[in-house]
Design an enzyme around this catalytic site. Structure first.
Site, PDB file in Angstrom:
ATOM      1  N   HIS A 224       0.850  -1.192   0.000  1.00 19.09           N
ATOM      2  CA  HIS A 224       0.000   0.000   0.000  1.00 19.09           C
ATOM      3  C   HIS A 224       0.886   1.241   0.000  1.00 19.09           C
ATOM      4  O   HIS A 224       1.818   1.347   0.802  1.00 19.09           O
ATOM      5  CB  HIS A 224      -0.908   0.013   1.233  1.00 19.09           C
ATOM      6  CG  HIS A 224      -1.941  -1.068   1.232  1.00 19.09           C
ATOM      7  ND1 HIS A 224      -3.018  -1.064   0.374  1.00 19.09           N
ATOM      8  CD2 HIS A 224      -2.059  -2.193   1.985  1.00 19.09           C
ATOM      9  CE1 HIS A 224      -3.764  -2.136   0.592  1.00 19.09           C
ATOM     10  NE2 HIS A 224      -3.204  -2.843   1.561  1.00 19.09           N
ATOM     11  N   CYS A 266      -0.514   2.020  -5.235  1.00 17.09           N
ATOM     12  CA  CYS A 266      -1.179   3.249  -5.663  1.00 17.09           C
ATOM     13  C   CYS A 266      -0.146   4.360  -5.858  1.00 17.09           C
ATOM     14  O   CYS A 266       0.787   4.490  -5.066  1.00 17.09           O
ATOM     15  CB  CYS A 266      -2.221   3.671  -4.628  1.00 17.09           C
ATOM     16  SG  CYS A 266      -3.593   2.507  -4.450  1.00 17.09           S
TER      17      CYS A 266
END
Length: 331
Positions: A224, A266
């Site tokens: 993440h 991301c």
């Protein structure tokens, strides 16, 4: 009175004579010491300046070869990678040229997440592990870093297995997975020390990146992240600046010939936006302000099995073999 005056004059004369004698002794002693020091300096300087007058070429070669072997033995005993120090035709020790070219490959595969719901990040990393191993990089040249908390998790309906997709046709965990950094060992500090070679002296070889100036290094990271950062186990994060500085240290220390950096998270591309070192190729799953999406949800396990970007890469790599001539442009 005359006797006293004569006695005083005689004593004064003796005093002056004694002082002159001491002065002469000091001067002679100083001259002797200066001559000895000069002779010592000449004796030291001449062999260094004109070694051929005192030592034969064969003896010089033997001494250089001895120290070269001793250096290699010390490096091996300390567990650090050593430079090859070959002996040339005339016997002199020489370090390999920096432009010797590519001769070996290394892979550093990092899953920065933990917990069951991040199953896909472990699957991403194990998929890369399976691929680079299938294409010829041995376990001794692969550093695998992951939490390793999915295969034997109580919620795993197939204990000991990590599947690549919902159909459960390909087990990524297998029987021959060698995890080098596991659980809480996967930290930002561990990654930076691994890349730069600043690991503790008691670190085993399996946890060292022993690459050199002739190594092509593949660095893969998943987890993440966001704008210029990647989280590590929901506890800390590595920044784009940290990574860029580590890669620059690798270049300065001649720890890679070429480096290929791939990241799936991301805003992935922001993680290599600060890299300024030469001979680095980088790619990521998403641009700035873009998300990286999961793919393939297993309804029984109630989790996503992989990330879309990594899955596409691995699907493509299944068509590549050891003798393939394909390049990144074909990807």
């Amino acid at each position: 009175m005359a006797i006293e005056v004569n006695g005083a004059a005689s004593a004064a004369a003796k005093g002056r004579s004694g002082r002159r004698w001491h002065s002469r002794v000091l001067l002679r002693t100083s001259a002797i010491l200066a001559s000895l020091i000069l002779a010592c300096l000449v004796a030291i300087a001449l062999p260094l300046t004109f070694p051929g007058l005192f030592v034969s070429a064969q003896q010089t070669a033997q001494v250089e070869a001895f120290f070269a072997r001793n250096h290699q033995q010390q490096q091996q005993q300390s567990g650090h990678p050593s430079w090859d120090v070959p002996v040339t035709a005339n016997g002199s020790a020489a370090r390999l040229a920096d432009d010797a070219g590519h001769t070996n490959n290394w892979a550093v595969l990092v899953s920065a997440s933990k917990f069951w719901f991040n199953y896909r990040h472990m699957a991403n990393t194990l998929g890369m592990y399976r691929t680079v191993k299938r294409l010829g990089i041995p376990d001794s040249h692969i550093i695998l870093m992951l939490a390793d908390d999915a295969a034997c998790n109580s919620r795993n309906l197939s204990p000991g297995y990590v599947w690549a997709e919902p159909g459960r046709s390909l087990d990524l965990y297998g029987q021959n997975v060698e995890v080098d950094y596991r659980g809480y060992e996967v930290t930002v500090e561990a990654v930076l020390r691994l890349l730069t070679g600043r690991v503790p002296l008691n670190t085993p070889r399996s946890k060292r990146l022993e690459s050199d100036s002739r190594s092509n290094v593949f660095l893969y990271m998943t987890g993440h992240g966001g704008d210029e950062f990647l989280k590590f186990q929901d506890y800390e994060e590595i920044s784009a600046f940290d990574l860029a500085d580590a890669i620059e240290q690798m270049w300065e220390k001649k720890r890679y010939h070429e480096l290929f950096f791939m990241i799936d998270t991301c805003q992935a591309n922001t993680m290599y936006s600060k890299i300024y070192s030469p001979h680095v190729i980088a790619t990521g799953s998403s641009k700035k302000d873009q998300n990286s999406y999961s793919h393939g949800t297993d309804e029984e396990l109630a989790i996503a099995m992989s990330d879309r970007f990594t899955l596409e890469i691995l699907d493509y790599m299944e068509s590549v073999n050891k003798t393939s001539s394909r390049s990144l442009q074909d990807l």
